[in-house]
Design an enzyme around this catalytic site. Structure first.
Site, short mmCIF file in Angstrom:
data_model
loop_
_atom_site.label_atom_id
_atom_site.label_comp_id
_atom_site.label_asym_id
_atom_site.label_seq_id
_atom_site.Cartn_x
_atom_site.Cartn_y
_atom_site.Cartn_z
N ASP A 118 4.16 10.89 10.60
CA ASP A 118 4.44 10.29 9.29
C ASP A 118 5.60 11.08 8.69
OD1 ASP A 118 4.31 8.92 6.86
OD2 ASP A 118 2.55 10.02 6.13
N GLN A 156 -4.99 2.61 5.77
CA GLN A 156 -4.05 2.77 6.88
C GLN A 156 -4.80 3.08 8.17
OE1 GLN A 156 -0.47 2.66 7.00
NE2 GLN A 156 -1.00 2.69 9.16
N ARG A 202 -3.25 2.63 -5.96
CA ARG A 202 -2.37 3.61 -5.29
C ARG A 202 -1.87 4.56 -6.37
NH1 ARG A 202 2.30 2.92 -0.74
NH2 ARG A 202 0.39 2.56 0.43
N ARG A 219 -2.73 -3.96 9.43
CA ARG A 219 -3.11 -3.68 8.04
C ARG A 219 -3.73 -4.94 7.42
NH1 ARG A 219 -0.55 0.39 5.33
NH2 ARG A 219 -2.27 0.04 3.88
N CYS A 237 2.75 5.24 10.48
CA CYS A 237 2.26 4.33 9.43
C CYS A 237 3.38 3.56 8.77
CB CYS A 237 1.46 5.12 8.41
SG CYS A 237 2.40 6.43 7.62
N HIS A 241 -5.44 8.13 2.77
CA HIS A 241 -4.92 6.76 2.93
C HIS A 241 -5.87 6.02 3.89
CE1 HIS A 241 -2.32 3.46 2.79
NE2 HIS A 241 -1.26 3.90 3.45
N1 CP Z 1 2.01 2.47 5.48
C1 CP Z 1 2.01 2.11 4.18
O1 CP Z 1 1.06 2.33 3.43
O2 CP Z 1 3.14 1.47 3.80
P1 CP Z 1 3.53 1.07 2.32
O3 CP Z 1 3.82 2.35 1.57
O4 CP Z 1 4.76 0.22 2.48
O5 CP Z 1 2.40 0.33 1.68
N1 NVA Z 2 2.49 10.09 3.50
C1 NVA Z 2 3.24 8.97 2.99
C2 NVA Z 2 2.62 7.70 3.44
C3 NVA Z 2 3.33 6.45 3.00
C4 NVA Z 2 2.66 5.21 3.47
C5 NVA Z 2 3.32 9.05 1.50
O1 NVA Z 2 2.29 9.37 0.86
O2 NVA Z 2 4.39 8.82 0.93
#
Ligand code: CP
Ligand code: NVA
Length: 306
Positions: A223, A132, A102, A291, A263, A129
Protein backbone atom coordinates in the site's frame (compact mmCIF):
# COMPACT_ATOMS: atom_id res chain seq x y z
CA UNK A 1 -26.80 -16.52 4.43
CA UNK A 2 -24.43 -14.91 6.96
CA UNK A 3 -26.57 -13.44 9.71
CA UNK A 4 -25.05 -10.15 10.78
CA UNK A 5 -28.38 -8.41 11.13
CA UNK A 6 -28.09 -5.02 12.83
CA UNK A 7 -24.37 -5.42 13.55
CA UNK A 8 -21.61 -2.79 13.28
CA UNK A 9 -18.34 -3.49 11.48
CA UNK A 10 -15.86 -1.17 13.19
CA UNK A 11 -12.86 -3.47 12.82
CA UNK A 12 -12.28 -6.80 11.12
CA UNK A 13 -12.20 -8.70 14.41
CA UNK A 14 -15.87 -7.80 14.90
CA UNK A 15 -16.34 -10.90 12.69
CA UNK A 16 -15.67 -14.44 13.82
CA UNK A 17 -13.76 -16.80 11.52
CA UNK A 18 -17.03 -18.51 10.59
CA UNK A 19 -18.82 -15.23 9.88
CA UNK A 20 -15.92 -14.14 7.69
CA UNK A 21 -16.04 -17.41 5.71
CA UNK A 22 -19.81 -17.10 5.28
CA UNK A 23 -19.50 -13.51 4.07
CA UNK A 24 -16.89 -14.49 1.48
CA UNK A 25 -19.11 -17.34 0.31
CA UNK A 26 -22.08 -14.99 -0.02
CA UNK A 27 -19.93 -12.47 -1.91
CA UNK A 28 -18.98 -15.20 -4.39
CA UNK A 29 -22.63 -16.25 -4.82
CA UNK A 30 -23.56 -12.64 -5.53
CA UNK A 31 -20.67 -12.20 -7.97
CA UNK A 32 -21.54 -15.35 -9.90
CA UNK A 33 -25.25 -14.43 -9.75
CA UNK A 34 -26.22 -17.73 -8.13
CA UNK A 35 -28.15 -15.55 -5.74
CA UNK A 36 -29.98 -12.24 -6.01
CA UNK A 37 -30.91 -10.32 -2.88
CA UNK A 38 -33.12 -7.32 -2.35
CA UNK A 39 -33.59 -4.72 0.37
CA UNK A 40 -35.25 -1.35 0.16
CA UNK A 41 -33.04 0.49 2.65
CA UNK A 42 -31.05 3.75 2.74
CA UNK A 43 -27.28 3.88 3.23
CA UNK A 44 -25.51 7.10 4.26
CA UNK A 45 -21.88 7.66 3.28
CA UNK A 46 -20.10 10.08 5.62
CA UNK A 47 -16.59 10.36 4.21
CA UNK A 48 -14.07 12.89 5.60
CA UNK A 49 -11.32 11.62 3.28
CA UNK A 50 -11.16 11.12 -0.49
CA UNK A 51 -12.40 7.84 -1.96
CA UNK A 52 -13.00 6.35 -5.39
CA UNK A 53 -13.38 2.60 -4.86
CA UNK A 54 -15.11 2.54 -1.48
CA UNK A 55 -17.56 5.30 -2.35
CA UNK A 56 -18.51 3.90 -5.74
CA UNK A 57 -18.59 0.23 -4.74
CA UNK A 58 -20.81 0.92 -1.72
CA UNK A 59 -23.11 3.05 -3.88
CA UNK A 60 -23.42 0.53 -6.70
CA UNK A 61 -23.82 -2.36 -4.23
CA UNK A 62 -26.72 -0.59 -2.53
CA UNK A 63 -28.38 0.30 -5.86
CA UNK A 64 -28.05 -3.32 -7.03
CA UNK A 65 -29.76 -4.45 -3.83
CA UNK A 66 -32.63 -2.08 -4.61
CA UNK A 67 -31.69 0.40 -1.90
CA UNK A 68 -30.64 4.04 -2.01
CA UNK A 69 -27.57 6.04 -0.99
CA UNK A 70 -27.07 9.54 0.39
CA UNK A 71 -23.58 11.02 0.06
CA UNK A 72 -23.11 13.00 3.28
CA UNK A 73 -20.00 14.92 2.27
CA UNK A 74 -18.89 16.65 5.51
CA UNK A 75 -18.39 19.92 3.60
CA UNK A 76 -22.09 20.21 2.82
CA UNK A 77 -23.32 19.04 6.22
CA UNK A 78 -22.90 20.65 9.64
CA UNK A 79 -20.13 18.16 10.41
CA UNK A 80 -17.53 20.52 8.89
CA UNK A 81 -18.87 23.34 11.10
CA UNK A 82 -18.19 21.35 14.24
CA UNK A 83 -21.55 19.79 15.14
CA UNK A 84 -20.64 17.18 17.75
CA UNK A 85 -20.44 13.57 16.61
CA UNK A 86 -22.84 12.58 19.37
CA UNK A 87 -25.53 14.89 17.95
CA UNK A 88 -24.93 14.05 14.28
CA UNK A 89 -25.08 10.34 15.08
CA UNK A 90 -28.38 10.57 16.95
CA UNK A 91 -29.98 12.59 14.14
CA UNK A 92 -28.73 10.46 11.23
CA UNK A 93 -29.98 7.44 13.18
CA UNK A 94 -33.53 8.73 12.76
CA UNK A 95 -33.29 8.95 8.94
CA UNK A 96 -30.95 6.24 7.72
CA UNK A 97 -30.93 2.45 7.90
CA UNK A 98 -27.13 2.06 7.82
CA UNK A 99 -24.11 4.38 7.81
CA UNK A 100 -20.60 3.91 6.35
CA UNK A 101 -17.99 6.29 7.75
CA UNK A 102 -14.50 7.16 6.48
CA UNK A 103 -12.61 9.29 8.96
CA UNK A 104 -9.30 9.76 10.79
CA UNK A 105 -9.59 8.62 14.43
CA UNK A 106 -11.00 5.17 15.19
CA UNK A 107 -12.37 6.73 18.37
CA UNK A 108 -14.61 9.06 16.33
CA UNK A 109 -16.05 6.04 14.49
CA UNK A 110 -16.66 4.31 17.81
CA UNK A 111 -18.38 7.39 19.22
CA UNK A 112 -20.66 7.43 16.17
CA UNK A 113 -21.47 3.76 16.69
CA UNK A 114 -22.19 4.31 20.38
CA UNK A 115 -24.66 7.10 19.69
CA UNK A 116 -26.34 5.69 16.55
CA UNK A 117 -28.53 2.63 16.95
CA UNK A 118 -28.32 1.86 13.22
CA UNK A 119 -25.40 -0.31 12.03
CA UNK A 120 -22.16 1.60 11.41
CA UNK A 121 -19.49 0.34 8.99
CA UNK A 122 -15.82 1.35 9.01
CA UNK A 123 -15.11 2.57 5.46
CA UNK A 124 -11.49 3.35 6.54
CA UNK A 125 -9.98 4.98 9.59
CA UNK A 126 -6.33 5.60 10.46
CA UNK A 127 -6.43 2.27 12.33
CA UNK A 128 -8.34 -0.13 10.06
CA UNK A 129 -9.82 -0.72 6.60
CA UNK A 130 -11.89 -3.88 7.13
CA UNK A 131 -14.02 -3.64 3.94
CA UNK A 132 -10.85 -3.65 1.84
CA UNK A 133 -9.72 -6.89 3.42
CA UNK A 134 -13.02 -8.63 2.66
CA UNK A 135 -12.32 -8.02 -1.04
CA UNK A 136 -8.66 -8.99 -0.65
CA UNK A 137 -9.49 -12.35 0.92
CA UNK A 138 -12.14 -12.97 -1.72
CA UNK A 139 -9.52 -12.33 -4.43
CA UNK A 140 -7.01 -14.68 -2.80
CA UNK A 141 -9.67 -17.38 -2.47
CA UNK A 142 -10.57 -16.97 -6.16
CA UNK A 143 -6.91 -17.43 -7.12
CA UNK A 144 -6.06 -20.42 -4.92
CA UNK A 145 -9.45 -21.99 -4.11
CA UNK A 146 -8.69 -21.74 -0.39
CA UNK A 147 -7.24 -19.42 2.24
CA UNK A 148 -6.14 -21.61 5.15
CA UNK A 149 -2.43 -22.34 5.17
CA UNK A 150 -1.45 -19.72 2.54
CA UNK A 151 1.18 -17.10 3.38
CA UNK A 152 0.51 -13.41 2.79
CA UNK A 153 3.42 -10.98 2.97
CA UNK A 154 2.72 -7.29 3.36
CA UNK A 155 5.64 -4.99 2.62
CA UNK A 156 5.66 -1.25 3.39
CA UNK A 157 3.99 0.98 5.96
CA UNK A 158 2.33 -0.64 8.99
CA UNK A 159 -0.88 1.30 8.32
CA UNK A 160 -4.65 0.77 8.43
CA UNK A 161 -4.59 -1.75 5.57
CA UNK A 162 -1.73 -3.68 7.18
CA UNK A 163 -3.57 -3.77 10.50
CA UNK A 164 -6.79 -5.13 9.02
CA UNK A 165 -4.86 -7.61 6.82
CA UNK A 166 -3.16 -9.03 9.91
CA UNK A 167 -6.55 -9.62 11.50
CA UNK A 168 -8.06 -10.93 8.26
CA UNK A 169 -5.26 -13.45 7.73
CA UNK A 170 -5.49 -14.57 11.35
CA UNK A 171 -9.25 -15.12 11.06
CA UNK A 172 -8.83 -16.94 7.73
CA UNK A 173 -6.17 -19.36 9.03
CA UNK A 174 -3.43 -17.81 6.88
CA UNK A 175 0.16 -17.05 7.78
CA UNK A 176 0.90 -13.33 7.72
CA UNK A 177 4.30 -11.65 7.51
CA UNK A 178 4.70 -7.89 7.68
CA UNK A 179 7.95 -6.18 6.68
CA UNK A 180 8.23 -2.51 7.65
CA UNK A 181 11.04 -0.09 8.47
CA UNK A 182 11.72 0.31 12.18
CA UNK A 183 9.28 2.80 13.68
CA UNK A 184 6.58 2.04 11.08
CA UNK A 185 5.30 -1.26 12.48
CA UNK A 186 1.60 -2.14 12.54
CA UNK A 187 -0.49 -1.37 15.62
CA UNK A 188 0.73 -3.36 18.62
CA UNK A 189 -2.75 -3.97 20.01
CA UNK A 190 -3.90 -5.42 16.69
CA UNK A 191 -0.85 -7.67 16.41
CA UNK A 192 -1.59 -8.97 19.93
CA UNK A 193 -5.24 -9.52 18.96
CA UNK A 194 -4.16 -11.49 15.86
CA UNK A 195 -1.76 -13.62 17.90
CA UNK A 196 -4.56 -14.38 20.34
CA UNK A 197 -6.76 -15.50 17.42
CA UNK A 198 -4.16 -17.80 15.85
CA UNK A 199 -2.78 -19.22 19.13
CA UNK A 200 0.43 -20.41 17.40
CA UNK A 201 -1.50 -22.43 14.80
CA UNK A 202 -0.35 -20.03 12.07
CA UNK A 203 2.42 -17.45 11.79
CA UNK A 204 2.13 -13.72 12.62
CA UNK A 205 5.60 -12.41 11.83
CA UNK A 206 6.90 -8.83 11.97
CA UNK A 207 10.31 -8.12 10.46
CA UNK A 208 12.38 -5.25 9.05
CA UNK A 209 13.66 -7.52 6.25
CA UNK A 210 11.44 -7.51 3.12
CA UNK A 211 13.40 -10.39 1.54
CA UNK A 212 12.92 -12.68 4.54
CA UNK A 213 9.22 -11.84 4.50
CA UNK A 214 8.79 -12.36 0.74
CA UNK A 215 10.53 -15.74 0.55
CA UNK A 216 8.03 -18.40 -0.59
CA UNK A 217 5.00 -16.16 0.02
CA UNK A 218 1.79 -16.94 -1.90
CA UNK A 219 0.55 -13.33 -1.80
CA UNK A 220 2.65 -10.16 -1.90
CA UNK A 221 0.74 -7.05 -0.83
CA UNK A 222 1.63 -3.39 -0.51
CA UNK A 223 0.00 0.00 0.00
CA UNK A 224 1.11 3.64 -0.19
CA UNK A 225 4.02 4.74 1.96
CA UNK A 226 2.10 7.82 3.20
CA UNK A 227 -1.60 7.47 3.93
CA UNK A 228 -4.24 10.17 3.79
CA UNK A 229 -3.46 12.64 6.56
CA UNK A 230 0.32 11.96 6.37
CA UNK A 231 1.00 14.03 3.24
CA UNK A 232 3.44 16.34 5.10
CA UNK A 233 5.72 13.38 5.86
CA UNK A 234 5.71 11.96 2.33
CA UNK A 235 9.08 13.30 1.11
CA UNK A 236 10.90 12.25 4.29
CA UNK A 237 9.48 8.74 4.04
CA UNK A 238 10.65 8.06 0.46
CA UNK A 239 14.27 7.06 1.26
CA UNK A 240 13.21 5.14 4.39
CA UNK A 241 10.74 3.00 2.45
CA UNK A 242 12.73 2.52 -0.79
CA UNK A 243 14.00 -0.97 0.23
CA UNK A 244 10.36 -2.01 0.73
CA UNK A 245 9.28 -1.56 -2.90
CA UNK A 246 7.58 -4.56 -4.55
CA UNK A 247 9.82 -5.02 -7.59
CA UNK A 248 10.41 -7.94 -9.94
CA UNK A 249 13.43 -8.80 -7.82
CA UNK A 250 11.38 -9.03 -4.58
CA UNK A 251 8.61 -10.91 -6.40
CA UNK A 252 11.16 -13.47 -7.67
CA UNK A 253 11.69 -14.56 -4.04
CA UNK A 254 8.01 -15.43 -3.59
CA UNK A 255 6.30 -18.65 -4.66
CA UNK A 256 6.39 -18.84 -8.50
CA UNK A 257 2.55 -18.94 -8.46
CA UNK A 258 2.30 -15.93 -6.11
CA UNK A 259 -0.16 -13.14 -6.79
CA UNK A 260 0.37 -9.44 -6.12
CA UNK A 261 -2.26 -7.26 -4.49
CA UNK A 262 -2.50 -3.51 -3.82
CA UNK A 263 -5.59 -1.84 -2.37
CA UNK A 264 -5.09 1.18 -4.70
CA UNK A 265 -4.57 4.03 -5.35
CA UNK A 266 -0.97 3.06 -6.24
CA UNK A 267 2.15 5.16 -6.66
CA UNK A 268 4.12 3.42 -9.41
CA UNK A 269 7.86 3.73 -8.82
CA UNK A 270 7.33 4.05 -5.05
CA UNK A 271 5.75 1.10 -3.23
CA UNK A 272 5.34 -0.95 -6.44
CA UNK A 273 6.98 -0.90 -9.86
CA UNK A 274 5.10 -0.41 -13.12
CA UNK A 275 6.28 -3.87 -14.27
CA UNK A 276 4.82 -5.63 -11.22
CA UNK A 277 1.48 -3.84 -11.03
CA UNK A 278 0.92 -4.36 -14.78
CA UNK A 279 2.53 -7.82 -14.76
CA UNK A 280 1.00 -11.29 -15.08
CA UNK A 281 0.99 -11.94 -11.32
CA UNK A 282 -0.94 -8.78 -10.46
CA UNK A 283 -4.60 -9.24 -9.48
CA UNK A 284 -5.29 -5.62 -8.52
CA UNK A 285 -8.21 -5.07 -10.93
CA UNK A 286 -10.05 -8.20 -9.76
CA UNK A 287 -9.29 -7.06 -6.22
CA UNK A 288 -10.84 -3.64 -6.91
CA UNK A 289 -13.91 -5.28 -8.53
CA UNK A 290 -14.37 -7.51 -5.52
CA UNK A 291 -14.93 -4.47 -3.31
CA UNK A 292 -18.39 -4.33 -4.92
CA UNK A 293 -19.27 -7.99 -4.32
CA UNK A 294 -17.82 -8.17 -0.80
CA UNK A 295 -19.55 -4.99 0.35
CA UNK A 296 -22.82 -6.08 -1.24
CA UNK A 297 -22.59 -9.26 0.82
CA UNK A 298 -21.82 -7.21 3.93
CA UNK A 299 -24.75 -4.83 3.39
CA UNK A 300 -27.11 -7.70 2.59
CA UNK A 301 -26.07 -9.60 5.72
CA UNK A 302 -26.37 -6.61 8.03
CA UNK A 303 -29.65 -5.39 6.53
CA UNK A 304 -31.20 -8.84 6.27
CA UNK A 305 -31.75 -8.67 2.51
CA UNK A 306 -33.89 -11.45 1.03
N1 CP B 1 -8.81 1.06 -1.69
C1 CP B 1 -9.63 2.06 -1.36
O1 CP B 1 -10.22 2.12 -0.28
O2 CP B 1 -9.76 2.99 -2.34
P1 CP B 1 -10.50 4.39 -2.21
O3 CP B 1 -9.68 5.25 -1.27
O4 CP B 1 -10.51 4.93 -3.61
O5 CP B 1 -11.88 4.18 -1.66
N1 NVA C 1 -3.50 3.47 3.62
C1 NVA C 1 -4.23 4.24 2.65
C2 NVA C 1 -5.32 3.42 2.06
C3 NVA C 1 -6.13 4.11 1.01
C4 NVA C 1 -7.22 3.24 0.47
C5 NVA C 1 -4.76 5.49 3.29
O1 NVA C 1 -5.26 5.42 4.43
O2 NVA C 1 -4.67 6.56 2.69
Amino acid sequence: MAALIGRDLLGLADLSSTELQELLQLATQLKTQQLKLHCNKVLGLLFSKASTRTRVSFTVAMYQLGGQVIDLNPNVTQVSRGEPIQDTARVLDRYLDILAIRTFAQQDLETFANYAKIPVINALTDLEHPCQILADLMTIQESFGTLAGLTLTYVGDGNNVANSLILGCALAGMNVRVATPSGYEPNGGIVAQAKAIVQDKTEVLLTEDPEVAAKGATVLYTDVWSSMGQEAEADNRLPIFQPYQISEQLLSLADPEAIVLHCLPAHRGEEITEEVIEGSQSRVWDQAENRLHAQKALLASILGAE
